[in-house]
Design a protein around this motif. Structure first.
Motif, PDB file in Angstrom:
ATOM      1  N   TYR A  60       0.781  -1.276  -0.027  1.00 22.24           N
ATOM      2  CA  TYR A  60      -0.146  -0.171   0.113  1.00 22.24           C
ATOM      3  C   TYR A  60       0.851   1.241   0.114  1.00 22.24           C
ATOM      4  O   TYR A  60       0.662   2.302  -0.780  1.00 22.24           O
ATOM      5  CB  TYR A  60      -0.901  -0.070   1.235  1.00 22.24           C
ATOM      6  N   PHE A  61       1.823   1.411   0.987  1.00 27.35           N
ATOM      7  CA  PHE A  61       2.838   2.253   0.963  1.00 27.35           C
ATOM      8  C   PHE A  61       3.349   2.600  -0.581  1.00 27.35           C
ATOM      9  O   PHE A  61       3.641   3.624  -0.827  1.00 27.35           O
ATOM     10  CB  PHE A  61       3.833   2.056   1.917  1.00 27.35           C
ATOM     11  N   ALA A  62       3.856   1.792  -1.129  1.00 22.57           N
ATOM     12  CA  ALA A  62       4.467   2.097  -2.486  1.00 22.57           C
ATOM     13  C   ALA A  62       3.556   2.592  -3.340  1.00 22.57           C
ATOM     14  O   ALA A  62       3.993   3.347  -4.270  1.00 22.57           O
ATOM     15  CB  ALA A  62       5.147   0.360  -2.941  1.00 22.57           C
ATOM     16  N   GLU A  63       2.239   1.954  -3.414  1.00 20.36           N
ATOM     17  CA  GLU A  63       1.385   2.495  -4.328  1.00 20.36           C
ATOM     18  C   GLU A  63       0.879   3.995  -3.895  1.00 20.36           C
ATOM     19  O   GLU A  63       0.726   4.935  -4.822  1.00 20.36           O
ATOM     20  CB  GLU A  63       0.058   1.533  -4.500  1.00 20.36           C
ATOM     21  N   TRP A  64       0.943   4.261  -2.822  1.00 19.30           N
ATOM     22  CA  TRP A  64       0.539   5.594  -2.256  1.00 19.30           C
ATOM     23  C   TRP A  64       1.557   6.555  -2.592  1.00 19.30           C
ATOM     24  O   TRP A  64       1.057   7.742  -3.197  1.00 19.30           O
ATOM     25  CB  TRP A  64       0.137   5.311  -0.517  1.00 19.30           C
ATOM     26  N   LYS A  65       2.832   6.180  -2.419  1.00 19.83           N
ATOM     27  CA  LYS A  65       3.624   7.158  -2.719  1.00 19.83           C
ATOM     28  C   LYS A  65       3.840   7.449  -4.211  1.00 19.83           C
ATOM     29  O   LYS A  65       4.124   8.539  -4.707  1.00 19.83           O
ATOM     30  CB  LYS A  65       5.069   6.569  -2.221  1.00 19.83           C
ATOM     31  N   LEU A  66       3.654   6.366  -5.064  1.00 24.12           N
ATOM     32  CA  LEU A  66       3.417   6.576  -6.616  1.00 24.12           C
ATOM     33  C   LEU A  66       2.454   7.579  -6.998  1.00 24.12           C
ATOM     34  O   LEU A  66       2.653   8.554  -7.725  1.00 24.12           O
ATOM     35  CB  LEU A  66       3.274   5.178  -7.283  1.00 24.12           C
ATOM     36  N   ARG A  67       1.393   7.358  -6.044  1.00 22.93           N
ATOM     37  CA  ARG A  67       0.066   8.128  -6.643  1.00 22.93           C
ATOM     38  C   ARG A  67       0.494   9.728  -6.121  1.00 22.93           C
ATOM     39  O   ARG A  67       0.203  10.727  -6.854  1.00 22.93           O
ATOM     40  CB  ARG A  67      -1.093   7.802  -6.120  1.00 22.93           C
ATOM     41  N   ARG A  68       1.049   9.780  -4.991  1.00 24.31           N
ATOM     42  CA  ARG A  68       0.938  11.230  -4.383  1.00 24.31           C
ATOM     43  C   ARG A  68       2.096  12.173  -4.791  1.00 24.31           C
ATOM     44  O   ARG A  68       2.201  13.332  -4.946  1.00 24.31           O
ATOM     45  CB  ARG A  68       1.118  11.180  -2.680  1.00 24.31           C
ATOM     46  N   PHE A  69       3.131  11.250  -4.810  1.00 27.49           N
ATOM     47  CA  PHE A  69       4.528  12.231  -4.805  1.00 27.49           C
ATOM     48  C   PHE A  69       5.001  12.156  -6.349  1.00 27.49           C
ATOM     49  O   PHE A  69       6.093  12.376  -6.598  1.00 27.49           O
ATOM     50  CB  PHE A  69       5.516  11.718  -4.170  1.00 27.49           C
TER      51      PHE A  69
END
Length: 364
Positions: A48-57
């Motif tokens: 989840y962390f990897a996907e979240w950072k890809l979307r947000r940053f």
């Protein structure tokens, strides 16, 4: 003075550190921020962390390497690759030592001195056993690939070179016929008696079959464990290691002829357990790994478990390729049988062929 911005990091809920969900914490604009992953499972939280950072940053345009965190490059690469690999968890685990060390560093911070510091810390962390250069090369190659992917996807303006440790030299470990027989002997047990008219399986029977398949086909562990009975054509004596519908990877899997010596063992297994879907099973269930049983057999056979001569499942592939060369098998036939390039075969095993450098030796 405003608090310095810091990259996001994954931690257990700070209010309930022993039982809470995993949270994403970071500092932005002088303020501490947090975001819940919604799960208490570490592996799921990592994804989840990897996907979240890809979307947000993800930046709107390519930025300079010093403006892009290493952790973000790793996350971007994981998010892109996780759907394409057969073992996502293994890929995520490979990234963990890189993420731990380079946390807070930007891609532009990477230089020879930092790479040297990483290697020293990793070796020290393994204690007296140390960490081999081959392992460090794999880890740093992962970092280099992630940076290159970030540059290709226009997240950064240019890639930064990652200097790898020298490739370790050494002889490839293969088993002699005596060692192979000893390994099979210690793993083999007598057929179990019938129980209510149904054949039962001994504790190590699946390992014996795995050893025979590995030695006589030279295929990798993952290919053997994922082999189904539907992939074997006993009429044509062909094994389809890469059947239609299987997710393709960089590891080539050929269609190979079924050796006569292996055919009888497979047919016996099929008659005993006709309901099994997979070839190598234990109590009717397929296996994800066989490391523990394999190591137990290696110890019982008196073979090495540490050092350059340690025996691991991949040793079976080395052994099959070496035996083919020692028997003088045509190299093109051996390449097709093993699913190996001619360059790899000649480089690693060609010196075992009876014709190797014969012309030069006879001319002296």
């Amino acid at each position: 003075m405003p608090r310095r911005s810091s990259p996001p990091r994954l931690e257990r809920d700070r209010k309930r550190p022993s039982e809470g969900n995993w949270y994403i914490y970071w500092t932005e604009g002088g303020r501490s921020r947090e975001h819940s992953t919604g799960t208490g499972d570490r592996d799921q939280a990592e994804l989840y962390f990897a996907e979240w950072k890809l979307r947000r940053f993800r930046p709107e345009r390519a930025v300079e390497p010093h403006e892009f965190y290493v952790a973000d490059a790793i996350s971007h690469y994981l998010a892109k690759r996780l759907d394409d690999v057969t073992d996502p968890e293994r890929l995520a685990n490979a990234a963990k030592p890189i993420i731990r060390f380079f946390d807070g560093y930007s891609v532009g911070d990477i230089n020879d001195a930092l790479i040297k510091e990483y290697c020293q810390k990793r070796r020290k962390g393994r204690g007296d056993k140390g960490l081999k250069d081959g392992t460090l090369r794999r880890e740093l190659s992962f970092l280099s690939t992630a940076i290159r992917r970030a540059e290709e996807d226009q997240l950064i303006t240019r890639k930064i070179a990652v200097r790898l440790p020298p490739k370790p030299e050494g002889r490839i470990r293969f088993l002699t016929c005596e060692e192979a027989l000893m390994l099979i002997r210690v793993s083999r047990s007598f057929d179990s008696p019938l129980q209510d008219g149904v054949p039962t399986e001994s504790k190590t029977e699946h390992l014996t079959l795995f050893l025979r398949i590995g030695l006589l086909t030279g295929q990798r562990k993952e290919a053997i464990l994922s082999l189904r009975w539907s992939d074997i054509d006993f009429d044509s004596n062909i094994i389809y290691w890469n059947p239609v519908g299987r997710r393709r990877t960089k590891k080539e899997r050929p269609s190979s002829r079924l050796p006569a010596r292996l055919r009888k063992y497979l047919l016996r297994r099929r008659r005993r357990f006709p309901e099994d879907e997979f070839v190598v099973t234990h109590r009717g269930k397929s296996l994800q790994n066989i490391k523990r049983a394999f190591r137990t057999a290696v110890v019982s056979a008196g073979l090495e478990t540490e050092g350059d001569r340690k025996v691991v499942p991949h040793t079976l592939r080395h052994t099959c390729a070496t035996w083919l060369m020692q028997k003088g098998a045509p190299k093109w036939d051996a390449c097709g049988f093993l699913g190996m390039t001619l360059e790899t075969l000649e480089k690693n095993y060609g010196h075992h062929h009876p014709d190797h450098q014969r012309g030069a030796a006879d001319a002296i």
